[in-house]
Write a protein that holds these residues in place. Structure first.
Motif, PDB file in Angstrom:
ATOM      1  N   ASN A   1       0.822  -1.204   0.000  1.00 32.22           N
ATOM      2  CA  ASN A   1       0.000   0.000   0.000  1.00 32.22           C
ATOM      3  C   ASN A   1       0.864   1.265   0.000  1.00 32.22           C
ATOM      4  O   ASN A   1       0.540   2.253  -0.667  1.00 32.22           O
TER       5      ASN A   1
ATOM      6  N   VAL B   1       2.220   1.772  -3.498  1.00 34.42           N
ATOM      7  CA  VAL B   1       1.241   2.391  -4.395  1.00 34.42           C
ATOM      8  C   VAL B   1       1.244   3.909  -4.207  1.00 34.42           C
ATOM      9  O   VAL B   1       1.189   4.674  -5.183  1.00 34.42           O
ATOM     10  N   CYS B   2       1.325   4.332  -2.955  1.00 36.00           N
ATOM     11  CA  CYS B   2       1.358   5.775  -2.690  1.00 36.00           C
ATOM     12  C   CYS B   2       2.588   6.422  -3.314  1.00 36.00           C
ATOM     13  O   CYS B   2       2.500   7.491  -3.936  1.00 36.00           O
ATOM     14  N   TYR B   3       3.745   5.780  -3.151  1.00 39.21           N
ATOM     15  CA  TYR B   3       4.966   6.314  -3.759  1.00 39.21           C
ATOM     16  C   TYR B   3       4.841   6.367  -5.282  1.00 39.21           C
ATOM     17  O   TYR B   3       5.286   7.319  -5.927  1.00 39.21           O
ATOM     18  N   TYR B   4       4.233   5.333  -5.847  1.00 44.30           N
ATOM     19  CA  TYR B   4       4.066   5.297  -7.299  1.00 44.30           C
ATOM     20  C   TYR B   4       3.208   6.469  -7.771  1.00 44.30           C
ATOM     21  O   TYR B   4       3.530   7.136  -8.768  1.00 44.30           O
ATOM     22  N   GLU B   5       2.131   6.726  -7.051  1.00 41.46           N
ATOM     23  CA  GLU B   5       1.240   7.815  -7.430  1.00 41.46           C
ATOM     24  C   GLU B   5       1.904   9.180  -7.252  1.00 41.46           C
ATOM     25  O   GLU B   5       1.503  10.160  -7.874  1.00 41.46           O
ATOM     26  N   LEU B   6       2.934   9.224  -6.394  1.00 45.23           N
ATOM     27  CA  LEU B   6       3.692  10.465  -6.194  1.00 45.23           C
ATOM     28  C   LEU B   6       4.898  10.536  -7.126  1.00 45.23           C
ATOM     29  O   LEU B   6       5.735  11.436  -6.995  1.00 45.23           O
ATOM     30  N   ASN B   7       4.984   9.553  -8.048  1.00 40.40           N
ATOM     31  CA  ASN B   7       6.085   9.486  -9.019  1.00 40.40           C
ATOM     32  C   ASN B   7       7.450   9.259  -8.383  1.00 40.40           C
ATOM     33  O   ASN B   7       8.474   9.571  -8.993  1.00 40.40           O
TER      34      ASN B   7
ATOM     35  N   ALA C   1       8.906   3.256  -4.583  1.00 41.47           N
ATOM     36  CA  ALA C   1       7.823   2.334  -4.925  1.00 41.47           C
ATOM     37  C   ALA C   1       8.384   0.950  -5.244  1.00 41.47           C
ATOM     38  O   ALA C   1       7.877  -0.075  -4.768  1.00 41.47           O
TER      39      ALA C   1
ATOM     40  N   ASP D   1      -1.251  -7.522  -9.638  1.00 40.19           N
ATOM     41  CA  ASP D   1      -0.675  -6.283  -9.121  1.00 40.19           C
ATOM     42  C   ASP D   1       0.796  -6.109  -9.480  1.00 40.19           C
ATOM     43  O   ASP D   1       1.197  -5.099 -10.063  1.00 40.19           O
TER      44      ASP D   1
ATOM     45  N   TYR E   1       2.796  -3.429 -12.151  1.00 42.32           N
ATOM     46  CA  TYR E   1       3.829  -2.464 -11.795  1.00 42.32           C
ATOM     47  C   TYR E   1       5.183  -2.811 -12.405  1.00 42.32           C
ATOM     48  O   TYR E   1       5.994  -1.920 -12.671  1.00 42.32           O
TER      49      TYR E   1
END
Length: 290
Positions: A191, A194-200, A205, A246, A250
């Motif tokens: 989880n 995912v947050c790191y990914y959404e923050l680029n 991530a 998942d 990624y």
């Protein structure tokens, strides 16, 4: 007479159970995953309760009669609505001193089973292995200064536990006491990834995703063979997305060697898990042609 292992596992039509007064043993995983089960009455004939006998049900309370002298690994792990645990007075092996909403092994002062409303008595010296495992509604806990040891997996899967006070008296915290290699710990890593990914922030991530893969792989290779068929099904239901979708997704966008290797390893591991599942799931593999 005995209620055998897995006897009613996954029976979602059960809402309440009254066990006959000739039964002496409730086998491991007997009522595992009975999601509609909210109450159970255990007679004074029962002397033994097996591993995870009522886990992943919706029991609201548990009364342990004075006849019970054997309780195997936490029988109520993953019961989110459980708020009351009472051991009948006169039990020679266990107690629930000070209305603590827990089961304490009297002679060793070891808390062996807790729930979201447990208050650890200041006479307890050990928190046993898996005592609060998958107690997902546990949000905070104060450990008294009488405690010197916290057992393995004691708080594994307590992923809403945001506040815990550990006194200086604690000299030993066993491996994975808070689930460092437990699947729910890994789920938390995912989880965060995912947050790191959404923050680029793709580097962090990747670290989270690959760490989650290692956690799941470690758990499966060390523990999966000890799980019952019902437990394997529940594990697959909860974590299959990571093995099948998942990480693959990624790894297709975070094309580092670490991500690709983790995705490949988990795909192979997922196949192995499926091969340990029931015929209906195995059929999916045959239909996939690979």
């Amino acid at each position: 007479p005995t209620i055998g292992e897995d006897a009613f596992a996954g029976c979602n039509s059960l809402t309440s159970v009254t066990i006959g007064n000739s039964v002496t043993t409730i086998g491991g995983w007997a009522f595992l995953g009975c999601e509609a089960l909210t109450s159970i009455t255990i007679p004074n004939s029962v002397t033994s309760i097996g591993t995870q006998a009522f886990s992943y049900s919706n029991l609201e309370s548990l009364v342990i009669p004075k006849s019970v002298t054997t309780i195997e690994s936490n029988p109520v792990g993953g019961c989110p609505n459980l708020s009351s645990i009472v051991v009948e007075s006169g039990n020679p092996k266990y107690d629930s001193r000070n209305n603590c909403n827990a089961i304490v092994e009297t002679e060793t002062n070891t808390l062996v089973v807790g729930c979201k409303s447990t208050v650890i008595p200041n006479t307890v010296t050990y928190i046993g292995s898996s005592a609060f495992i998958y107690c997902t509604e546990l949000t905070s806990l104060e450990i008294p200064s009488s405690v010197i040891d916290i057992g393995s997996y004691a708080f594994a899967g307590c992923y809403n536990l945001v506040s815990v006070t550990i006194p200086n008296s604690v000299t030993t915290i066993d491996n994975n006491a808070f689930g460092a290699e437990h699947p729910e710990y890994g789920r938390g890593l995912y989880n965060v990834g995912v947050c790191y990914y959404e923050l680029n922030d793709f580097s962090k991530a990747t670290d989270c995703f690959t760490s989650y893969a290692k956690v799941l792989s470690s758990y499966v290779t060390s523990s999966f063979s000890f799980l019952s068929e019902s437990q394997r099904e529940l594990f697959w239901k909860r974590y299959s997305g990571f093995f099948t979708d998942d990480l693959y997704f990624y790894s297709s966008v975070l094309t580092t060697p670490e991500m690709c290797r983790s995705a490949y390893d988990c795909a192979l591991l997922g196949k192995g898990l499926l091969l340990n599942a029931e015929t209906e799931i195995r059929k999916l593999i045959l239909e996939s042609g690979d």
